[in-house]
Write a protein that holds these residues in place. Structure first.
Motif, short mmCIF file in Angstrom:
data_model
loop_
_atom_site.label_atom_id
_atom_site.label_comp_id
_atom_site.label_asym_id
_atom_site.label_seq_id
_atom_site.Cartn_x
_atom_site.Cartn_y
_atom_site.Cartn_z
N GLY A 84 19.89 12.40 29.72
CA GLY A 84 18.93 13.34 29.14
C GLY A 84 17.74 13.55 30.04
N TRP A 94 20.68 21.47 23.68
CA TRP A 94 19.66 22.42 23.22
C TRP A 94 18.29 22.04 23.76
N HIS A 95 18.05 20.73 23.90
CA HIS A 95 16.73 20.28 24.35
C HIS A 95 16.46 20.70 25.80
N ASP A 96 17.53 20.85 26.61
CA ASP A 96 17.34 21.27 28.00
C ASP A 96 16.78 22.69 28.06
N VAL A 140 15.20 24.22 25.61
CA VAL A 140 13.85 24.18 25.03
C VAL A 140 12.85 23.73 26.09
N LEU A 141 13.19 22.70 26.84
CA LEU A 141 12.30 22.22 27.90
C LEU A 141 12.09 23.29 28.96
N ILE A 174 13.79 12.41 24.06
CA ILE A 174 14.53 13.17 23.05
C ILE A 174 15.92 12.60 22.84
N THR A 175 16.58 12.25 23.95
CA THR A 175 17.98 11.81 23.86
C THR A 175 18.16 10.30 23.88
N GLY A 212 16.94 17.07 31.74
CA GLY A 212 15.59 17.57 31.51
C GLY A 212 14.89 17.90 32.81
N ALA A 266 10.42 13.73 28.91
CA ALA A 266 10.69 14.33 27.61
C ALA A 266 12.18 14.31 27.31
N GLY A 267 13.00 14.60 28.32
CA GLY A 267 14.45 14.56 28.13
C GLY A 267 14.94 13.19 27.73
#
Length: 306
Positions: free
Chosen positions: A186, A34-36, A38-39, A180-181, A190, A176-177
């Motif tokens: 990550g 999900w963070h990918d 979002v980034l 977060i991970t 990212g 950031a990736g």
């Protein structure tokens, strides 16, 4: 254009495309967090606004005034979109307006491709979308079309150090990736989604203004070029796809002029918000009366004799 410049442009076009293909494969196999995504969004929106609000409406057309700090911030964000140094971008776009869809327009799908049938049409669209970057080099036009930016020490520095903004643009989503991970994978995903895929998508949305918005779409103003409005592209382009409106009134801070068009012009919304905060001023807006004056006359209406 030198071989080095052509190679650099090719890499800037091909590498994000390859990354996009890789990302689709990973997404298909569900190796994406999900963070990918979002980034991707978090990096897309501000860098897109750096182009639309900063490079375009502020620096190219001076649709509003602001402080040097705000101006530099938008110039940095626009540089992080990886569409070339700020001075070159502005010079190319001013040249486009000076010779729209005529000889001298760096990225018209029409100039030089008229009467070519389907093959000529496709060649023109390819040239306007991406081909022009392999043949046109904006350096020789900078002194003619962007002398104000060349004389600005801050803008000149940002333009000369464009490569630093590219590195920052890629480093932020990678770092950031990882944060977060907590994993190197990550950081890599990212970089892929928030960096290269985001650049790919923003490139092709921006280039579509050059190609699609000079070929398909609607028109209502009495202008001599072939610019069009393309509603389905409006939100992704932050309002730039109201391109026919823009060519009718180049200095307008609002490209969406009708109420429903303004609802799909995020760049104008950002400018209005900054105006309310006192961060920008002297915002250029087009009155309904001026818009009416420039509408295409109904068939049969006699034009006044000058």
């Amino acid at each position: 254009m030198t071989n080095a410049q052509r190679t650099t442009n090719l890499v800037a076009v091909i590498l994000p495309f390859v990354a996009f293909v890789v990302a689709i494969v990973l997404l298909w196999n569900r190796l994406v967090g999900w963070h990918d995504l979002v980034l991707l969004v978090v990096m897309y929106v501000p860098t897109a606004l750096g182009i639309t609000v900063g490079f375009h409406r502020l620096l190219t057309h001076r649709a509003f005034q602001t402080s040097k700090g705000v101006e530099r911030t938008f110039a940095v964000l626009g540089s992080m979109a990886v569409q070339g140094p700020v001075v070159n971008w502005v010079a190319d776009h001013r040249q486009h307006h000076a010779h729209t869809d005529e000889e001298g327009d760096p990225h018209s799908p029409h100039a030089g491709f008229a009467g070519g049938g389907i093959k000529g049409t496709l060649r023109g669209l390819f040239h306007a979308h991406v081909g022009w970057m392999l043949t046109h080099e904006g350096g020789e036009t900078r002194s003619k079309y962007a002398p104000d930016l060349l004389e600005d020490p801050g803008m000149s520095w940002l333009s000369r150090n464009f490569h630093l903004m590219v590195l920052v643009s890629l480093a932020i989503p990678a770092i950031a990736g990882y944060l977060i991970t907590g994993r190197v994978t990550g950081a890599l995903t990212g970089l892929l989604w928030g960096g290269l895929v985001r650049i790919f998508l923003l490139h092709h949305v921006t280039w579509s203004i050059n190609s699609i918005c000079h070929f398909f779409g609607s028109r209502r103003f009495d202008v001599e070029d072939k610019s069009t409005n393309v509603a389905w592209l409006a939100l992704a382009s932050m309002g730039e796809a109201w391109h026919h409106n823009h060519h009718a009134f180049p200095r307008s801070a609002q490209h969406g002029l009708k109420p429903w068009e303004r609802a799909m012009d995020p760049s104008a919304m950002v400018i209005a918000a900054l105006e309310r905060l006192g961060l920008v001023w002297n915002v250029v807006r087009i009155t309904p009366e001026r818009q009416l004056e420039k509408l295409v006359p109904p068939v049969g209406r006699r034009q006044p004799v000058a």
